[in-house]
Design an enzyme around this catalytic site. Structure first.
Site, PDB file in Angstrom:
ATOM      1  N   ARG A  82       0.842  -1.203   0.000  1.00 28.42           N
ATOM      2  CA  ARG A  82       0.000   0.000   0.000  1.00 28.42           C
ATOM      3  C   ARG A  82       0.875   1.250   0.000  1.00 28.42           C
ATOM      4  O   ARG A  82       0.598   2.212  -0.710  1.00 28.42           O
ATOM      5  CB  ARG A  82      -0.938   0.009   1.212  1.00 28.42           C
ATOM      6  CG  ARG A  82      -2.112  -0.930   1.043  1.00 28.42           C
ATOM      7  CD  ARG A  82      -3.010  -0.991   2.257  1.00 28.42           C
ATOM      8  NE  ARG A  82      -3.473   0.304   2.712  1.00 28.42           N
ATOM      9  CZ  ARG A  82      -3.934   0.521   3.952  1.00 28.42           C
ATOM     10  NH1 ARG A  82      -3.976  -0.455   4.834  1.00 28.42           N
ATOM     11  NH2 ARG A  82      -4.339   1.723   4.307  1.00 28.42           N
ATOM     12  N   CYS A  98      -0.142   6.232   9.340  1.00 25.40           N
ATOM     13  CA  CYS A  98      -0.629   4.965   8.777  1.00 25.40           C
ATOM     14  C   CYS A  98      -1.713   5.303   7.767  1.00 25.40           C
ATOM     15  O   CYS A  98      -1.597   6.279   7.045  1.00 25.40           O
ATOM     16  CB  CYS A  98      -1.136   4.038   9.889  1.00 25.40           C
ATOM     17  SG  CYS A  98      -2.505   4.723  10.848  1.00 25.40           S
TER      18      CYS A  98
END
Length: 184
Positions: free
Chosen positions: A70, A129
């Site tokens: 990701r 994150c």
């Protein structure tokens, strides 16, 4: 972070608690009402402007704990419409390198994971994150090494990646075909 002074984390979570044969209760729990007065530590939560400034002038390392695919922009984000990639200049230490079976890994493994991600634990760190939740894993890992982060970017990639005015960096950057110029 938000005013609680005595906070404890159940290492290994409920699965470990059950596996160790510890007592469990069922039913409704009734406790006397109590008052909790939150006193946020403003410096503990980084704003978008603070993250932009840190990335621009290297005042702090932004460490993103999302999975590597990701971070590199190779896997889609779980939030519909959110672009892939990462903040230019951010570092990646996947949270899965910091925990195992619901508990932090050893200090040695934490230090190795941080070093592998290019993180200098002697410099300020802003934890990030996808949405500000998994970044707490980095906070705990650093705390276990005696190195609390500078702050946690609560907006994280969900905020940065949703704003088209901010650049993102795919990893690795594909080469442009000969004679084609890519915009920065």
């Amino acid at each position: 972070m938000f005013g609680a002074q005595k906070v404890f984390i159940l290492e290994g979570g409920l699965p470990r608690w059950k596996a160790e044969g510890r007592p469990l209760e069922s039913g409704v729990v009734k406790r006397a009402p109590r008052t909790f007065s939150a006193r946020q530590a403003p410096a503990a939560v980084a704003s978008l402007a603070e993250v932009k400034a840190a990335l621009a002038d290297d005042a702090a390392q932004v460490v993103d704990v999302r999975p590597a695919d990701r971070f590199r922009g190779e896997a889609p984000e779980p939030r519909a419409g959110l672009r892939s990639g990462h903040m230019p200049g951010a570092l990646n230490v996947p949270y899965t390198a910091l925990i195992e079976n619901g508990a932090l890994v050893s200090s040695e493994r934490i230090a190795q994971a941080l070093a592998a991600g290019g993180v200098d634990i002697e410099k300020p760190i802003i934890a990030s994150c996808g949405s500000g939740v998994s970044a707490a894993t980095l906070w705990l890992a650093l705390d276990s090494l005696g190195k609390a982060p500078q702050s946690l970017y609560d907006g994280s990639w969900a905020e940065w990646g949703s704003r088209p005015i901010f650049r993102s960096s795919p990893w690795p950057k594909p080469e442009a075909p000969r004679g084609v110029t890519r915009e920065p």
